[in-house]
Scaffold this active site. Structure first.
Site, PDB file in Angstrom:
ATOM      1  N   LYS A 175      45.498 -34.337  35.332  1.00  0.00           N
ATOM      2  CA  LYS A 175      46.155 -34.549  33.733  1.00  0.00           C
ATOM      3  C   LYS A 175      47.049 -35.535  33.537  1.00  0.00           C
ATOM      4  O   LYS A 175      48.340 -35.177  33.086  1.00  0.00           O
ATOM      5  CB  LYS A 175      45.763 -34.127  32.370  1.00  0.00           C
ATOM      6  CG  LYS A 175      45.203 -33.880  30.775  1.00  0.00           C
ATOM      7  CD  LYS A 175      44.083 -33.665  30.232  1.00  0.00           C
ATOM      8  CE  LYS A 175      44.591 -33.692  28.568  1.00  0.00           C
ATOM      9  NZ  LYS A 175      44.438 -33.212  28.429  1.00  0.00           N
ATOM     10  N   ARG A 184      42.369 -37.546  19.965  1.00  0.00           N
ATOM     11  CA  ARG A 184      43.158 -37.119  19.176  1.00  0.00           C
ATOM     12  C   ARG A 184      42.312 -37.062  17.234  1.00  0.00           C
ATOM     13  O   ARG A 184      42.416 -36.316  16.224  1.00  0.00           O
ATOM     14  CB  ARG A 184      44.157 -37.488  19.153  1.00  0.00           C
ATOM     15  CG  ARG A 184      44.735 -36.743  20.016  1.00  0.00           C
ATOM     16  CD  ARG A 184      46.496 -36.983  20.194  1.00  0.00           C
ATOM     17  NE  ARG A 184      46.315 -36.479  21.588  1.00  0.00           N
ATOM     18  CZ  ARG A 184      47.835 -36.846  22.429  1.00  0.00           C
ATOM     19  NH1 ARG A 184      48.879 -37.089  21.967  1.00  0.00           N
ATOM     20  NH2 ARG A 184      47.729 -36.318  24.252  1.00  0.00           N
ATOM     21  N   ARG A 237      52.890 -34.517  24.893  1.00  0.00           N
ATOM     22  CA  ARG A 237      52.715 -32.818  25.995  1.00  0.00           C
ATOM     23  C   ARG A 237      52.679 -33.207  26.634  1.00  0.00           C
ATOM     24  O   ARG A 237      52.451 -33.291  28.020  1.00  0.00           O
ATOM     25  CB  ARG A 237      51.387 -33.393  26.139  1.00  0.00           C
ATOM     26  CG  ARG A 237      49.976 -33.297  24.821  1.00  0.00           C
ATOM     27  CD  ARG A 237      48.617 -33.095  24.808  1.00  0.00           C
ATOM     28  NE  ARG A 237      47.864 -33.042  23.898  1.00  0.00           N
ATOM     29  CZ  ARG A 237      47.630 -32.373  22.572  1.00  0.00           C
ATOM     30  NH1 ARG A 237      48.209 -31.377  22.156  1.00  0.00           N
ATOM     31  NH2 ARG A 237      47.096 -32.620  22.026  1.00  0.00           N
ATOM     32  N   GLU A 259      48.842 -30.540  41.970  1.00  0.00           N
ATOM     33  CA  GLU A 259      48.346 -30.196  41.224  1.00  0.00           C
ATOM     34  C   GLU A 259      46.945 -30.135  41.671  1.00  0.00           C
ATOM     35  O   GLU A 259      46.532 -28.361  41.214  1.00  0.00           O
ATOM     36  CB  GLU A 259      48.251 -31.096  39.664  1.00  0.00           C
ATOM     37  CG  GLU A 259      49.199 -31.020  39.146  1.00  0.00           C
ATOM     38  CD  GLU A 259      49.657 -30.152  38.214  1.00  0.00           C
ATOM     39  OE1 GLU A 259      49.028 -28.873  38.100  1.00  0.00           O
ATOM     40  OE2 GLU A 259      50.633 -29.554  36.897  1.00  0.00           O
ATOM     41  N   LYS A 296      42.356 -37.422  34.558  1.00  0.00           N
ATOM     42  CA  LYS A 296      42.623 -38.399  33.884  1.00  0.00           C
ATOM     43  C   LYS A 296      43.179 -38.824  33.130  1.00  0.00           C
ATOM     44  O   LYS A 296      44.513 -38.412  33.181  1.00  0.00           O
ATOM     45  CB  LYS A 296      41.575 -36.316  32.984  1.00  0.00           C
ATOM     46  CG  LYS A 296      41.499 -36.743  31.387  1.00  0.00           C
ATOM     47  CD  LYS A 296      41.419 -35.797  30.589  1.00  0.00           C
ATOM     48  CE  LYS A 296      41.470 -35.677  29.103  1.00  0.00           C
ATOM     49  NZ  LYS A 296      41.313 -34.984  28.176  1.00  0.00           N
ATOM     50  N   SER A 303      38.995 -41.712  25.935  1.00  0.00           N
ATOM     51  CA  SER A 303      37.961 -41.692  24.837  1.00  0.00           C
ATOM     52  C   SER A 303      38.837 -43.762  24.212  1.00  0.00           C
ATOM     53  O   SER A 303      38.835 -44.392  23.777  1.00  0.00           O
ATOM     54  CB  SER A 303      39.059 -41.537  23.372  1.00  0.00           C
ATOM     55  OG  SER A 303      40.046 -40.810  23.482  1.00  0.00           O
ATOM     56  N   TYR A 349      31.446 -41.146  27.257  1.00  0.00           N
ATOM     57  CA  TYR A 349      31.109 -40.938  25.465  1.00  0.00           C
ATOM     58  C   TYR A 349      29.483 -42.243  25.345  1.00  0.00           C
ATOM     59  O   TYR A 349      28.816 -41.834  24.921  1.00  0.00           O
ATOM     60  CB  TYR A 349      31.574 -41.254  24.288  1.00  0.00           C
ATOM     61  CG  TYR A 349      33.241 -40.724  24.282  1.00  0.00           C
ATOM     62  CD1 TYR A 349      33.062 -39.536  23.286  1.00  0.00           C
ATOM     63  CD2 TYR A 349      34.084 -40.838  25.155  1.00  0.00           C
ATOM     64  CE1 TYR A 349      34.099 -38.663  23.951  1.00  0.00           C
ATOM     65  CE2 TYR A 349      35.414 -39.856  25.117  1.00  0.00           C
ATOM     66  CZ  TYR A 349      35.025 -39.182  24.409  1.00  0.00           C
ATOM     67  OH  TYR A 349      36.569 -37.602  24.781  1.00  0.00           O
TER      68      TYR A 349
HETATM   69  C1  PBG Z   1      42.842 -31.507  24.836  1.00  0.00           C
HETATM   70  C2  PBG Z   1      41.965 -32.375  25.885  1.00  0.00           C
HETATM   71  C3  PBG Z   1      42.479 -34.109  24.931  1.00  0.00           C
HETATM   72  C4  PBG Z   1      41.246 -34.729  26.045  1.00  0.00           C
HETATM   73  C5  PBG Z   1      40.400 -33.719  26.694  1.00  0.00           C
HETATM   74  N1  PBG Z   1      40.884 -32.295  26.063  1.00  0.00           N
HETATM   75  C6  PBG Z   1      43.702 -35.152  24.761  1.00  0.00           C
HETATM   76  C7  PBG Z   1      44.432 -34.490  24.957  1.00  0.00           C
HETATM   77  O1  PBG Z   1      44.862 -34.019  26.002  1.00  0.00           O
HETATM   78  O2  PBG Z   1      45.399 -35.078  23.597  1.00  0.00           O
HETATM   79  C8  PBG Z   1      41.149 -36.144  25.518  1.00  0.00           C
HETATM   80  C9  PBG Z   1      39.655 -37.341  25.266  1.00  0.00           C
HETATM   81  C10 PBG Z   1      40.020 -38.358  24.966  1.00  0.00           C
HETATM   82  O3  PBG Z   1      40.536 -39.451  25.152  1.00  0.00           O
HETATM   83  O4  PBG Z   1      38.598 -38.483  25.425  1.00  0.00           O
HETATM   84  N2  PBG Z   1      42.236 -30.452  25.157  1.00  0.00           N
END
Ligand code: PBG
Length: 325
Positions: A197, A207, A218, A234, A249, A275, A314
């Site tokens: 990720k 968010r 992060r 990983e 991701k 997203s 989505y």
């Molecule tokens: C964190 C999490 C995130 C997403 C899924 N799980 C956000 C992040 O890491 O800040 C993002 C998914 C998306 O953008 O559609 N629990």
């Protein structure tokens, strides 16, 4: 030779020929729909930066789950937005917390007709918005976070989730959660590890959807976008710790990583069309700059072609319907 003897165009002449030789198909059963449920809502509430996506009430969540199942969607990934947050994300492990209640609701609604997955992370539940608990110096405390993940895992497994989606990128999270689940007898609760990720700008609209309180970023736990070998490291760790499914991701900007991961492991590989990927296409389509339906089909096909056999998107319900004709 004055003319081509080999003519690939022969197999592109009609739609039937193209269908016959198509190398990549996307099936509804491979699509997973992420869903947001917000505590205290009586009506669903639109997410401004994700047109077409809402924060669900308990009722509308059940309805959306049933519609997804009717469309043939392969899985649901649930995210909870609590009313109250605290430093350790207490609501995440509270059996009455929004996400754990939502899991029970969806289990009651659709049972085993689809795969019910839950996000296992602290960021929606902490007041500081980080995916883990903080040490005194303000850094994210890896091992203290693992203990909290274990508690969340038990709450989600007790609520009936089939698959736990570990999205926090803490070291050792898969092994820690697996041990906790097994010790409590939840040997059949599966783990989907967000193994690779990246610290991506593509999560912006998410968010909004979870009303994130995060200040900063992060980067001390999510991966640097330029690193591909590190993703394989990983993934190897997560598989060794017992991950049943590994995920990359975001999806589209990281298709090379998806392909390498697919080649490296023998567990199923998922990718999350996040997203920001959704928002880019919706925004351009709303301006008349892109053909929305073709973009959806093409991006899903590309993610599948790169080697992801499971795609979180989505558009899952809509895409499943159109794939079924
Ligand atoms: C964190 C999490 C995130 C997403 C899924 N799980 C956000 C992040 O890491 O800040 C993002 C998914 C998306 O953008 O559609 N629990």
């Amino acid at each position: 030779m004055t003319y081509p003897e080999v003519r690939p165009r022969r197999l592109r002449r009609t739609a039937a020929l193209r269908a016959l030789v198509a190398e990549t198909r996307v099936a509804p059963a491979e699509l997973v729909l992420p869903l947001f449920v917000r505590e205290g809502l009586s009506e669903p509430r639109p997410v401004g930066s994700l047109p077409g996506v809402v924060q669900h009430s308990r009722d509308s969540l059940r309805k959306a789950a049933a519609e997804a199942v009717a469309a043939g969607v392969g899985g649901l990934m649930l995210f909870g937005v609590p009313l109250r947050r605290d430093p350790v994300g207490s609501a995440g492990s509270d059996p009455g917390g929004v996400l754990n209640v939502a899991i029970r609701d969806v289990v009651a609604e659709v049972g085993d007709a689809t795969v019910i997955m839950s996000d296992l992370c602290l960021d929606e539940f902490t007041d500081h918005g980080h995916c883990g608990v903080l040490a005194d110096d303000g850094t994210v405390d890896n091992d203290a976070t693992l203990a909290r993940y274990g508690e969340l895992a038990l709450a989600q497994a007790r609520a009936g989730a089939h698959v736990l989606g570990l999205s926090g990128m803490m070291d050792g999270q898969v092994g820690a959660v697996r041990r906790e689940l097994d010790a409590a007898g939840f040997v059949d609760a599966a783990i989907l590890a967000y193994a690779a990720k990246y610290a991506s700008a593509c999560y912006g609209p998410f968010r909004d959807a979870v009303e994130s309180t995060l200040q900063g970023d992060r980067k001390t736990y999510q991966q640097d976008p330029g690193n591909r070998r590190e993703a394989l490291r990983e993934v190897a760790l997560d598989v060794a710790e017992g991950a049943d499914i590994v995920m990359v991701k975001p999806a589209l900007p990281y298709l090379d990583v998806v392909a390498e991961v697919r080649a490296a492991v023998d567990v199923p590989v998922a990718a999350y069309q996040v997203s920001g990927e959704y928002a880019m296409i919706e925004a351009a389509a709303a301006n008349g700059w892109l053909d929305r339906d073709r973009m959806i089909a093409e991006t899903l096909t590309s993610i599948r072609r790169a080697g992801a056999q499971i795609i979180l998107t989505y558009w899952a319900t809509e895409a499943a319907r159109s794939l079924r004709g």
